[in-house]
Design an enzyme around this catalytic site. Structure first.
Site, PDB file in Angstrom:
ATOM      1  N   GLY A  41     -64.725  20.905  97.964  1.00  0.00           N
ATOM      2  CA  GLY A  41     -65.224  19.582  97.619  1.00  0.00           C
ATOM      3  C   GLY A  41     -66.697  19.530  97.300  1.00  0.00           C
ATOM      4  O   GLY A  41     -67.294  18.446  97.250  1.00  0.00           O
TER       5      GLY A  41
ATOM      6  N   PRO B 157     -64.053  26.377  96.713  1.00  0.00           N
ATOM      7  CA  PRO B 157     -64.714  25.708  95.587  1.00  0.00           C
ATOM      8  C   PRO B 157     -63.849  25.790  94.329  1.00  0.00           C
ATOM      9  O   PRO B 157     -63.416  26.866  93.923  1.00  0.00           O
ATOM     10  CB  PRO B 157     -66.009  26.503  95.415  1.00  0.00           C
ATOM     11  CG  PRO B 157     -65.652  27.879  95.886  1.00  0.00           C
ATOM     12  CD  PRO B 157     -64.635  27.704  96.981  1.00  0.00           C
TER      13      PRO B 157
ATOM     14  N   CYS C  75     -54.642   2.105  74.261  1.00  0.00           N
ATOM     15  CA  CYS C  75     -54.493   0.648  74.335  1.00  0.00           C
ATOM     16  C   CYS C  75     -54.755   0.149  75.745  1.00  0.00           C
ATOM     17  O   CYS C  75     -53.872  -0.415  76.412  1.00  0.00           O
ATOM     18  CB  CYS C  75     -53.095   0.245  73.854  1.00  0.00           C
ATOM     19  SG  CYS C  75     -52.830   0.546  72.105  1.00  0.00           S
TER      20      CYS C  75
END
Length: 461
Positions: free
Chosen positions: A276, A319, A389
């Site tokens: 993290g 990592p 959209c």
């Protein structure tokens, strides 16, 4: 421009003075911390990666395209190995995984963490040694566990009592003894978005430390003596800059190690502190270096082990984002430029939330630059948006781009190596972009572009 915008922009030129002082040179400049290490702006004003111009890349592979600086990724693998020489570094495959990347991290000496049967299939197909694979996930199926056990993965991180029972039964049937770690929910509130914080009590991952479930899970595995309990695992979240959370987590998990030793006379030999580690998406981000992370994590582990009279366990970290995130950027072509009554200029590109959902999902911030040329035009505040959209189809919320940006220009967005291609979708039936690795001026396709034929092949109706 509104005052709050001037203070909160996360663009390429970040906080280099008030917005009204920004010049064309500012907008053309590249902030090294945000880009792969081999990206430069050439004499003609266009970007090049490892000596190969983006206009050539766009002509050969089309846009959008994810561009991976291979030497950058490899150098970040080496940075972590050098900073953590006696630690097992597991690349977190969920950030981005394909066979070519598996081979890269294998060649650089890293281990690999997977969290689904599909990721495990990619790892095995690429030739990753099974003993260097770890298998995560909060709801692994029996099929997934069977494949992991039969392949001989090095460790399985168990996440529930149901999984312990499932894996125990499977091990008895197979006559094997899989190595496992218990994932511990340590109750740390990581300073990150709630959807990527994973160690507070009210969420789906792991065994609660405070409620006693983590200790109960460890005791269950030890008492049944079918699985080989190697250690404990903690992961507090993602995109984290404050190392204090890791320190609190390590302290609490090591206290549980001591509790297990005192209750069962077993000193577990491994400890995984997760990953993290944050990266720089904008100039507002200030990530720690691998060396700084290693120094702080090692200090707290050594201190707590001494206090608890524990031998220092074999450490692991995971990592993923910190390795692949900065090593890649996404190259788009501009389709329309629309000024909305002087409020904002919308620069629409030929991708969007189907190739980068993080802005919509996590309110993530990115930067961008005009990539196909330099410009002498004055800066303008722009929002880079996609073709889908949805009004939330935003790639970069606020960025200064040259006022003469126009259809046909190329725009590059750095920091898109992690959780962009891996979370990409076919929303609006848009095929997912390819991934191209560049090294020494040569490009190679490592994930091809999806086609309409691919989409129709799955539609059996």
């Amino acid at each position: 421009m509104r005052a709050h915008e001037a203070g909160a922009l996360h663009g390429e030129i970040g906080t280099r003075g008030p917005a009204w002082l920004r010049t064309p040179a500012d907008v053309n400049a590249l902030v090294p911390e945000l880009w792969p290490r081999n990206v430069r702006r050439g004499d003609d004003g266009s970007l090049a990666v490892a000596g190969l111009g983006v206009r050539k890349l766009a002509a050969q592979f089309g846009t959008p395209v994810y561009v991976l600086d291979e030497d950058d990724l490899r150098s970040r693998c080496r940075d972590f190995r050098a900073a953590f020489p006696d630690v097992d570094v597991y690349y977190a495959g969920k950030a981005f995984l394909c066979r070519a990347v598996v081979r890269m991290i294998d060649e650089e000496g890293l281990h690999l963490d997977v969290c689904s049967g599909g990721e495990l299939a990619v790892a095995l197909a690429a030739g990753m040694p099974a003993e260097r694979i770890g298998f995560h996930g909060n709801n692994k199926s029996l099929v997934e566990l069977t494949r992991a056990v039969d392949a001989g993965v090095g460790r399985i991180i168990v996440d529930s009592f149901a999984e312990i029972d499932r894996l125990t039964e499977l091990a008895r049937e197979r006559g094997v003894r899989p190595r496992v770690l218990v994932r511990v929910t340590v109750g740390v509130e990581a300073h990150t978005h709630e959807f990527i914080a994973t160690a507070h009590e009210d969420q789906k991952f792991g065994f609660s430390l405070a409620g006693g479930a983590a200790a109960a899970a460890a005791f269950k595995i030890l008492d049944e003596d079918v699985l080989e309990l190697r250690g404990l695992h903690s992961h507090i979240g993602s995109q984290i800059f404050d190392a204090s959370g890791f320190e609190v987590s390590a302290r609490r998990v090591l206290a549980l190690q001591a509790q297990i030793r005192d209750a069962r006379g077993v000193e577990l030999p491994e400890l995984d502190l997760g990953g993290g580690f944050g990266i720089a998406y904008t100039t507002q981000d200030d990530p720690a270096t691998p060396h700084d992370l290693a120094k702080r994590l090692r200090k707290i582990v050594d201190s707590e082990c001494e206090a608890e009279r524990l031998a220092v366990p074999q450490l692991s970290i995971e990592p993923g984002r910190a390795i692949v995130g900065p090593a890649m950027f996404t190259l788009y072509e501009v389709g329309t430029v629309k000024d909305v009554d002087g409020i904002r200029t919308y620069v629409s590109v030929d991708g969007g939330m189907s190739d980068n959902i993080r802005t919509a999902l996590y309110d993530a911030s990115y930067s961008a630059t005009l990539a196909s040329r330099a410009s002498a035009a004055e800066p303008m505040l722009a929002r880079v948006v996609g073709k889908h959209c949805e009004s939330g189809d935003i790639v970069v919320k606020d960025e200064f781009l040259p006022a003469d940006v126009q259809p046909g220009d190329l725009v590059a967005v750095p920091g898109t190596g992690a959780y962009c291609r891996s979370m990409a979708s076919n929303y609006n039936h848009v095929p997912r972009p390819p991934v191209v690795a560049v090294r020494d001026g040569q490009a190679r396709l490592i994930v091809r572009r999806e086609t309409e034929e691919d989409l129709l092949a799955l539609d059996v109706g």
